[in-house]
Design an enzyme around this catalytic site. Structure first.
Site, PDB file in Angstrom:
ATOM      1  N   HIS A 206       3.177   9.187  -6.556  1.00  0.00           N
ATOM      2  CA  HIS A 206       4.195  10.406  -6.553  1.00  0.00           C
ATOM      3  C   HIS A 206       4.519  10.088  -7.960  1.00  0.00           C
ATOM      4  O   HIS A 206       4.840  11.908  -8.410  1.00  0.00           O
ATOM      5  CB  HIS A 206       4.379  10.438  -5.079  1.00  0.00           C
ATOM      6  CG  HIS A 206       5.385  11.277  -4.792  1.00  0.00           C
ATOM      7  ND1 HIS A 206       6.627  11.821  -4.121  1.00  0.00           N
ATOM      8  CD2 HIS A 206       4.949  12.857  -5.494  1.00  0.00           C
ATOM      9  CE1 HIS A 206       7.131  12.701  -3.956  1.00  0.00           C
ATOM     10  NE2 HIS A 206       6.019  13.751  -5.127  1.00  0.00           N
TER      11      HIS A 206
ATOM     12  N   HIS B  72       0.450  -1.141   0.192  1.00  0.00           N
ATOM     13  CA  HIS B  72       0.034   0.133   0.349  1.00  0.00           C
ATOM     14  C   HIS B  72       0.665   1.105   0.435  1.00  0.00           C
ATOM     15  O   HIS B  72       0.625   2.123  -0.937  1.00  0.00           O
ATOM     16  CB  HIS B  72      -0.758   0.127   1.441  1.00  0.00           C
ATOM     17  CG  HIS B  72      -2.183   1.486   1.540  1.00  0.00           C
ATOM     18  ND1 HIS B  72      -2.713   1.498   0.944  1.00  0.00           N
ATOM     19  CD2 HIS B  72      -1.376   2.206   2.131  1.00  0.00           C
ATOM     20  CE1 HIS B  72      -3.419   2.764   1.227  1.00  0.00           C
ATOM     21  NE2 HIS B  72      -2.641   3.331   1.836  1.00  0.00           N
ATOM     22  N   GLU B  73       1.986   1.333   0.888  1.00  0.00           N
ATOM     23  CA  GLU B  73       2.717   2.159   1.414  1.00  0.00           C
ATOM     24  C   GLU B  73       3.461   2.573  -0.801  1.00  0.00           C
ATOM     25  O   GLU B  73       3.667   3.528  -0.311  1.00  0.00           O
ATOM     26  CB  GLU B  73       3.677   2.156   2.074  1.00  0.00           C
ATOM     27  CG  GLU B  73       2.288   1.749   3.480  1.00  0.00           C
ATOM     28  CD  GLU B  73       2.059   3.684   3.993  1.00  0.00           C
ATOM     29  OE1 GLU B  73       2.017   4.438   2.902  1.00  0.00           O
ATOM     30  OE2 GLU B  73       0.756   3.014   4.788  1.00  0.00           O
TER      31      GLU B  73
ATOM     32  N   HIS C 164       1.537   4.647  -2.603  1.00  0.00           N
ATOM     33  CA  HIS C 164       1.590   5.399  -2.761  1.00  0.00           C
ATOM     34  C   HIS C 164       3.084   6.599  -3.026  1.00  0.00           C
ATOM     35  O   HIS C 164       2.647   7.813  -4.062  1.00  0.00           O
ATOM     36  CB  HIS C 164       1.934   6.639  -1.293  1.00  0.00           C
ATOM     37  CG  HIS C 164       0.048   6.521  -0.532  1.00  0.00           C
ATOM     38  ND1 HIS C 164      -0.487   6.910  -0.954  1.00  0.00           N
ATOM     39  CD2 HIS C 164      -0.049   5.765   0.587  1.00  0.00           C
ATOM     40  CE1 HIS C 164      -2.080   6.516  -0.518  1.00  0.00           C
ATOM     41  NE2 HIS C 164      -1.722   5.724   0.651  1.00  0.00           N
TER      42      HIS C 164
END
Length: 227
Positions: free
Chosen positions: A106, A98-99, A102
């Site tokens: 980005h 999940h991270e 991100h």
């Protein structure tokens, strides 16, 4: 003066928020005890997914705490908590992926994430001022202060609403990446979904509470103008 019919819905929304937090902790604890078939740790999954998406310059760091995992857009760093970094569990690889989602957002300048970053400095200011403006407006009976407080609080609500697609998209990317790269089996997809969906629900509950509070303040302001 502070009671309003919408308070009943706000109380229900708070209940939803508590339930969502309970689900996050419950599902994480449950699947923290289920090892992923890949045999990779959260840190290894994160590193592999980052490299496979060309993000070689994004480091994966260990951070202390429980469920303190996050992606730092300023330093372009994925940080994983104690229970994720070195764990081979379904819960750990889900959170790690999940991270990474991100980080990929980005790198691709994902629209909602870009907007969220641009809103952050404004919201960082308005979130601290809005409660005082609203409280002062109610105590002093000043519609001007209440109106200004509503404007400031609206920025906070808008930020939370923009956060929703960011979080849901990161979770969707995480699951798709792990499936496409063969890091989870069909049997493990259910566990991954439960961990990720529970986390996303906390953001929904928080946004719902803020939205209902905003409606309440607007209703009180409107009523005061009519009197």
């Amino acid at each position: 003066m502070f009671f309003h019919p919408l308070d009943f819905l706000i109380i229900i929304a708070f209940g939803l928020s508590l339930w969502a937090q309970f689900r996050v902790k419950g599902n994480f604890k449950k699947y923290a005890g289920v090892y992923a078939s890949s045999g990779l740790t959260g840190a290894e999954i994160a590193r592999n997914l980052l490299d496979q998406n060309g993000l070689y310059d994004v480091p994966v760091e260990h951070i202390r705490g429980s469920l303190t995992d996050h992606y730092d857009p300023m330093r372009k760093t994925v940080r994983l908590s104690d229970s994720v970094y070195g764990s081979q569990s379904i819960a750990a690889v889900s959170v790690a992926a999940h991270e990474v989602g991100h980080a990929i957002q980005h790198s691709e300048a994902y629209g909602a994430l870009v907007l969220r970053h641009k809103m952050f400095p404004i919201v960082n200011f308005t979130s601290g001022i809005a409660p005082f403006l609203l409280l002062g407006g109610f105590l002093l009976g000043s519609l001007n202060l209440i109106g200004l407080g509503i404007i400031f609080f609206s920025a906070v609500v808008a930020f939370q609403l923009v956060t929703l697609p960011v979080e849901f998209n990161a979770s969707s990317r995480a699951k798709q990446l792990m499936i496409s790269e063969g890091y989870i089996t069909n049997a493990e997809e259910r566990g991954v979904s439960k961990v990720l969906n529970a986390a996303a629900l906390t953001y929904v509950a928080a946004a719902l509470i803020s939205l209902l509070q905003l409606f309440k303040f607007i209703a009180i302001f409107s009523q005061g103008n009519r009197e």
